[in-house]
Design an enzyme around this catalytic site. Structure first.
Site, short mmCIF file in Angstrom:
data_model
loop_
_atom_site.label_atom_id
_atom_site.label_comp_id
_atom_site.label_asym_id
_atom_site.label_seq_id
_atom_site.Cartn_x
_atom_site.Cartn_y
_atom_site.Cartn_z
N VAL A 256 -3.05 7.37 10.00
CA VAL A 256 -3.40 5.97 9.82
C VAL A 256 -4.69 5.83 9.01
CG1 VAL A 256 -4.07 3.87 11.06
CG2 VAL A 256 -2.24 5.32 11.96
N GLU A 257 -5.66 6.70 9.28
CA GLU A 257 -6.97 6.59 8.63
C GLU A 257 -6.95 7.02 7.17
OE1 GLU A 257 -9.86 5.43 9.24
OE2 GLU A 257 -9.74 4.90 11.35
N SER A 258 -6.37 8.19 6.90
CA SER A 258 -6.52 8.78 5.57
C SER A 258 -5.26 9.40 5.00
CB SER A 258 -7.60 9.87 5.64
OG SER A 258 -7.17 10.91 6.51
#
Length: 596
Positions: free
Chosen positions: A152-154
């Protein structure tokens, strides 16, 4: 200073997972305004879509643009039989986050179902990293769902970078990274280091879990938007007598999508067949070995000993920003576990040889530390530190010890970093004034933003500060404010006696166009030192200037597509880079064909 040598090597094998990396990320997506003061995001400051997914104007997720090739890593040799051979199976057997608002989760999950190749690509990038993260979660007794947070983040891109300066798999902003012990200097950025950043991220998540009384969904929301933001939302609901769980809080739009997106990814991994998703096989075994070093080592030398390319060595050691490991640490390398013995054998053969080369430079009359640092592609700080220099005074005839890469400097460009730009002659030093941008300075001196960023070792998206000094190797014969005939604007500084009418005549444009480009009245009085954007020769082109207001989910790519203009021109017209993040409510200038 004596030449640095590698004196000893201690081996500490850590159960780690490996990494792959796409060369580019999809066009950045528009986001809501940043949180107010006091509620700054603590780590994941961007919505889940920032690096990997773009949202359309209705809040749905938009098609995934071409993410580029994925670096392929060899499979590791697995000795013995693990209770669970496939790491994905081990992860799904230990999920524990609660389900939630089905509509919001379904909305996020549907995008992945519509783009089934996305999870396969992200899984390949996660391949060697994932095991280490899983092991650390297991040691701490934390939910295994959190192993999917970097998706989700990166999108498991260690060089992922956001508009808020968040970086790495876990997207730490600089200040939070420092608060959690992540060093950031010329040599090294701990936010990109698998080991350091993972430990810091799990520490932060545990702190937030405790802060929100054991509620993981609230902790995740705070990881994205900041603890103060979540606490204020809880306080509002309490005053209204409303529920205070995540699903009922009035949080920023990006945060309202962030937690459902993680749960959606969790669902896909839990039941890939049900949702038509394929995942690459990832062995439930450590992929990497950690080699502790006693001193610096040249990245190119290390890569050769490990049987890797220089690029692959950087991918496994993304925290290192220069040609060698930092002189003051950390001093370790991550290499594929199967290459450990060959690497150690290479170290044993070379332990009496130079692992990181330094050369002696005799100072010539008129030279400065800054010029010497530029010539050898190092920093003034390194020269001062290694030569015990205080201040900037150096004397002709004295000698300096200079770090020297074993290969040409262009081989040492980490993935995602600005490539080194060759330059000739002596540079011009430019002092940044109010309103200056990298783009304007580059235009003024007839160079590219990429060159300017590279020469000064900064990001193309860096914010300049008044008084900051930049070095510029001006284009040969390029006058200030050149650019007639370019597709983008030039920046004109107003001089004594200038008026809109005079400038319009000088650059073959109309007063109306000149005023419109700069959002001023056609009767505006100009002041000496004012800066105006001008598209020379645009008059009579048949194109009409329009102002477009960015809506939620817009990206530069989608806007250029909608108006049938090139992405490069759209960026030029608005003095921004192709990787710039745009925000809802922002106004963009476009020149569209009036006949369409």
């Amino acid at each position: 200073m004596p030449t640095l040598k590698l004196l000893a090597c201690a081996l500490l094998i850590a159960a780690l997972a490996g990494c792959t990396l796409v060369k580019k990320t999809p066009p950045p997506v528009a986001h809501a305004p940043a949180p107010q003061a006091g509620s700054a995001p603590v780590a994941g400051t961007i919505a889940a879509a920032d690096v990997s997914i773009a949202a359309d104007r209705d809040g749905q997720l938009a098609p995934d643009p071409d993410a580029g090739p994925v670096t392929t890593w060899k499979d590791i040799t697995v000795k013995g039989a693990a209770p669970v051979a496939n790491l994905w199976k081990r992860i799904r057997q230990n999920f524990s986050l609660p389900d939630g608002n089905e509509r919001r989760v379904t909305q996020q999950r549907q995008w992945y179902q519509d783009h089934p190749g996305y999870m396969m690509r992200t899984g390949k990038r996660a391949k060697p990293y994932l095991y280490y993260i899983v092991e650390q979660l297991a040691k701490r007794g934390m939910p295994m769902d959190l192993a999917l947070l970097p998706v989700v983040e990166s999108a498991f891109n260690p060089y992922g970078y956001s508009y808020a300066d968040a970086s790495g798999l876990w997207q730490f902003i600089p200040s939070t990274g420092r608060n959690y012990g992540l060093k950031q200097n010329w040599w090294y950025d701990g936010r990109r280091d698998l080991v350091a950043a993972t430990d810091a991220a799990l520490d932060l998540l545990q702190d937030l879990h405790k802060r929100f009384d054991g509620n993981w969904l609230l902790a995740l929301a705070a990881y994205n938007s900041g603890g103060v933001t979540v606490e204020r939302a809880i306080a509002r609901n309490k005053r209204r007598g409303e529920p205070t769980d995540f699903w009922h809080l009035d949080l920023p739009r990006q945060t309202r999508a962030y937690v459902p997106r993680l749960i959606a990814v969790r669902d896909l991994v839990a039941q890939p067949d049900k949702y038509g998703i394929q995942l690459p096989f990832v062995a439930n075994a450590p992929y990497l070995a950690r080699i502790n070093l006693d001193g610096q080592i040249d990245i190119a030398i290390a890569a050769k000993m490990a049987g890797l390319s220089v690029k692959q060595m950087y991918l496994l050691n993304a925290g290192y920003s220069r040609w060698a490991t930092p002189p003051d640490g950390p001093s370790y390398l991550l290499i594929p576990r199967d290459e450990k013995q060959d690497f150690l054998a290479g170290l044993d053969k070379m332990k009496k040889q130079v692992m990181a080369k330094w050369i002696s430079h005799r100072i010539r009359r008129g030279e400065t530390l800054s010029e010497i640092a530029d010539r050898y592609h190092t920093s003034v700080t390194v020269l001062r530190h290694r030569n015990d220099i205080h201040g900037s005074l150096i004397r002709a005839g004295h000698r300096l010890m200079i770090p020297s890469p074993s290969a040409h400097v262009t081989r040492y460009v980490p993935p995602g970093a600005t490539q080194y730009q060759e330059r000739r002659g002596r540079p011009t030093t430019v002092r940044v004034r109010g309103g200056d941008t990298l783009w304007e300075i580059a235009q003024n001196y007839g160079v590219s933003v990429a060159q300017l960023a590279s020469w000064n070792r900064i990001s193309r998206n860096s914010t300049l500060h008044i008084g900051q000094r930049l070095k510029v190797w001006a284009g040969e014969g390029a006058p200030a404010y050149s650019g007639r005939g370019r597709s983008g604007p030039i920046v004109v500084r107003v001089h004594r006696g200038d008026s809109l009418w005079k400038l319009s005549r000088r650059y073959d444009v109309s007063v109306t166009e000149l005023a419109g480009w700069n959002d001023i009245s056609t009767r505006a009085v100009l002041h000496i030192g004012d800066r105006l954007k001008v598209w020379p020769g645009a008059h009579g082109s048949g194109n009409h200037r329009i102002s477009y207001t960015v809506r939620n989910g817009d990206s530069l790519w989608s806007i250029a597509n909608d108006f049938n203009v090139s992405l490069n021109k759209l960026a030029d017209w608005n003095s921004i880079s192709l990787s710039s993040i745009i925000h809802p409510g922002q106004h963009l200038t476009l020149f569209v064909d009036g006949s369409r």
